[in-house]
Design an enzyme around this catalytic site. Structure first.
Site, PDB file in Angstrom:
ATOM      1  N   SER A   1       0.828  -1.207   0.000  1.00 54.76           N
ATOM      2  CA  SER A   1       0.000   0.000   0.000  1.00 54.76           C
ATOM      3  C   SER A   1       0.859   1.251   0.000  1.00 54.76           C
ATOM      4  O   SER A   1       2.013   1.234   0.418  1.00 54.76           O
ATOM      5  CB  SER A   1      -0.917   0.006   1.227  1.00 54.76           C
ATOM      6  OG  SER A   1      -0.157   0.353   2.367  1.00 54.76           O
ATOM      7  N   LYS A   2       0.251   2.318  -0.496  1.00 55.85           N
ATOM      8  CA  LYS A   2       0.946   3.608  -0.525  1.00 55.85           C
ATOM      9  C   LYS A   2       1.313   4.024   0.885  1.00 55.85           C
ATOM     10  O   LYS A   2       2.367   4.578   1.132  1.00 55.85           O
ATOM     11  CB  LYS A   2       0.026   4.681  -1.103  1.00 55.85           C
ATOM     12  CG  LYS A   2      -0.207   4.519  -2.575  1.00 55.85           C
ATOM     13  CD  LYS A   2      -1.063   5.655  -3.095  1.00 55.85           C
ATOM     14  CE  LYS A   2      -1.690   5.225  -4.394  1.00 55.85           C
ATOM     15  NZ  LYS A   2      -2.619   6.176  -4.943  1.00 55.85           N
TER      16      LYS A   2
END
Ligand code: GLU
Length: 486
Positions: free
Chosen positions: A253-254
């Site tokens: 995930s970012k």
């Protein structure tokens, strides 16, 4: 009886414009693209921007650039157009598309206004918790719902029941009626929720296969209930497992630092390698083959062979694949792609010379960003770095006097060469014989004195490309350096 035409394969990538695309999010484009291309189908790009609080300006352009860099092309989409546009959900909302579909549900008594405040809903959740029941909105339907008017949230009235369905990746799935609930269709800002909008759009856009991430599997019963309520046939579904972070513990995930796919472009990765890497996250063709071109992926990819468990993101593997692709794409294409990566020193060099340099170092490049470190000395005289001698297992044992002596014998052996690689090779072999030195010592020393770089390609080829005047000058420079402090 005329045979009915098989339905055309149409798949889509439906990103929300909330920022850049990381490896996990772009793989959600690759799989449906492969399905469309291998079936002579159509691939649709749809921008899902109904949550305007999460929208990041410029994100749609970045999505487009990312897909273009990878060669994931689309047949219909924003700007490009197509028969089922517009392809941006906020525009579809403005055109009243979701409202029309919502009205059908209202007319059938299958949707109701839900004017309760978040606080009131929270109290109901608390109530469910107190009585140790999972919160289901359908247990708390308003007794006398207000007539729905635009500006009010509209909620789907589901018919609870168990569902079983087939997923092309996950196999046969089933869920009990506890998984089916009433959910918001239209928000108070007039925008549809993702849950509602994507179903309407997939149907109107004639999507045949919904291929997306597995985070949506648990909502499938709700979606199936809505398909039934709308009296439309669902498409085929394929939910791909997550791409996990390097430890394999969490979804990539970012928030946890996943990079933009376009960062890999600026770090010297080739799109061929990235595409190959993305496909291998969760898929293989059952053979030992690891290198796949886009065309091979189109020929060989099968949803049924996508694994069910998460695939670990291993950047070392991407680096390895990149090296493979650097050696595979051929010198002209490599040169073309190397453009922004040359060191400033190469500015005045001509194309033919740069191509020769690239051919020579190509075998050792991991990414195009290695080009400056690997080639600078071909374009300008390198500054001596004596740590290369001090850290060399054998050379560090020699005195400066001995080092200068060895370089002097090298200079006289090379001085009469015509500087073709072949001639240089035989001169160097002769020199090893005459001096009785080991290749690691003598050739290592010449290499360092001429390049002052930690690595370089084969010595004779390097010397040949540098040319006699530069080589002799650099040997002279190193000799006087070692002579200064014997
Ligand atoms: N807009 C959704 C997302 O970005 C799309 C999910 C889907 O493919 O249906 O996750």
């Amino acid at each position: 009886m005329p045979k009915s035409q098989p339905a055309k394969v149409r798949t889509r990538f439906a990103p929300s414009p909330t920022g850049f695309l990381h490896v996990g999010s772009v793989r959600a484009a690759l799989f449906p693209w492969l399905v469309a291309r291998q079936n002579n189908g159509r691939f649709v790009l749809r921008i899902e921007d109904t949550d305007q609080t999460r929208e990041v300006s410029g994100a749609t352009a970045i999505i487009r650039q990312t897909l273009e860099w990878l060669g994931i092309d689309w047949d219909e989409g924003p700007e490009k157009g197509g028969d089922f546009g517009p392809y941006v959900q906020s525009q579809r909302a403005k055109a009243g598309i979701y409202l029309n579909w919502a009205q059908k549900l209202i007319d059938k008594g299958l949707a109701y206004a839900d004017v309760r405040t978040p606080k009131e809903l929270e109290a109901l959740r608390e109530d469910a918790k107190q009585s140790q029941r999972p919160f289901l909105a359908r247990n708390y339907r308003p007794q006398q719902p207000t007539d729905w008017r635009p500006g009010m949230p509209l909620r789907f009235r589901c018919t609870p029941k168990a569902y079983s369905w087939h997923d092309l990746i996950m196999g046969d799935l089933l869920a009990g009626e506890a998984a089916v609930d009433d959910f918001i269709l239209l928000k108070s800002d007039g925008m549809p929720t993702y849950n509602f909008a994507h179903i309407v759009d997939d149907y109107e856009m004639r999507i045949s296969h919904v291929v997306r991430g597995s985070e949506y599997v648990s909502s499938m019963p709700k979606y199936l209930a809505l398909y039934e309520a709308l009296a439309i046939a669902p498409p085929l579904f394929a939910h791909a497992p997550h791409v996990m972070d390097a430890d394999g513990k969490k979804k990539l995930s970012k928030r946890d630092g996943a990079k933009s796919v376009l960062d890999y472009k600026s770090q010297g990765f080739l799109p061929e390698a990235m595409l190959n890497f993305l496909a291998s996250l969760g898929w293989n063709d059952g053979s030992e083959q690891e290198i796949f071109s886009a065309q091979e992926l189109i020929n060989k990819f099968k949803l049924e062979r996508v694994q069910k468990s998460g695939a670990r993101f291993d950047e070392n593997r991407l680096v390895w694949l990149n090296g493979q692709w650097i050696r595979r794409i051929g010198p002209d294409e490599l040169y073309q792609k190397s453009g922004p990566f040359w060191p400033a020193e190469a500015d005045r060099a001509n194309e033919a010379y740069k191509k020769q340099v690239l051919n020579l170092v190509g075998d050792r490049l991991k990414t195009l960003a290695d080009i400056p470190m690997m080639t600078r000395y071909f374009f300008s005289e390198p500054a001596p770095d004596l740590s290369l001698i001090k850290n060399h297992r054998q050379l560090k044992e020699l005195t400066n006097h001995q080092l200068a002596g060895l370089l002097e014998s090298a200079k006289s052996a090379l001085d009469t060469s015509n500087f073709t690689a072949d001639d240089l090779r035989s001169r160097l072999t002769g020199l090893l014989g005459n001096t009785g030195q080991k290749p690691a010592v003598l050739l290592g020393l010449i290499r360092i004195a001429v390049t002052w770089a930690p690595f370089s390609p084969e010595l004779a080829a390097t010397l040949s490309l540098l040319g006699k005047p530069a080589v002799i000058k650099r040997l002279d420079g190193a000799i006087s350096l070692f002579r200064q402090s014997p």
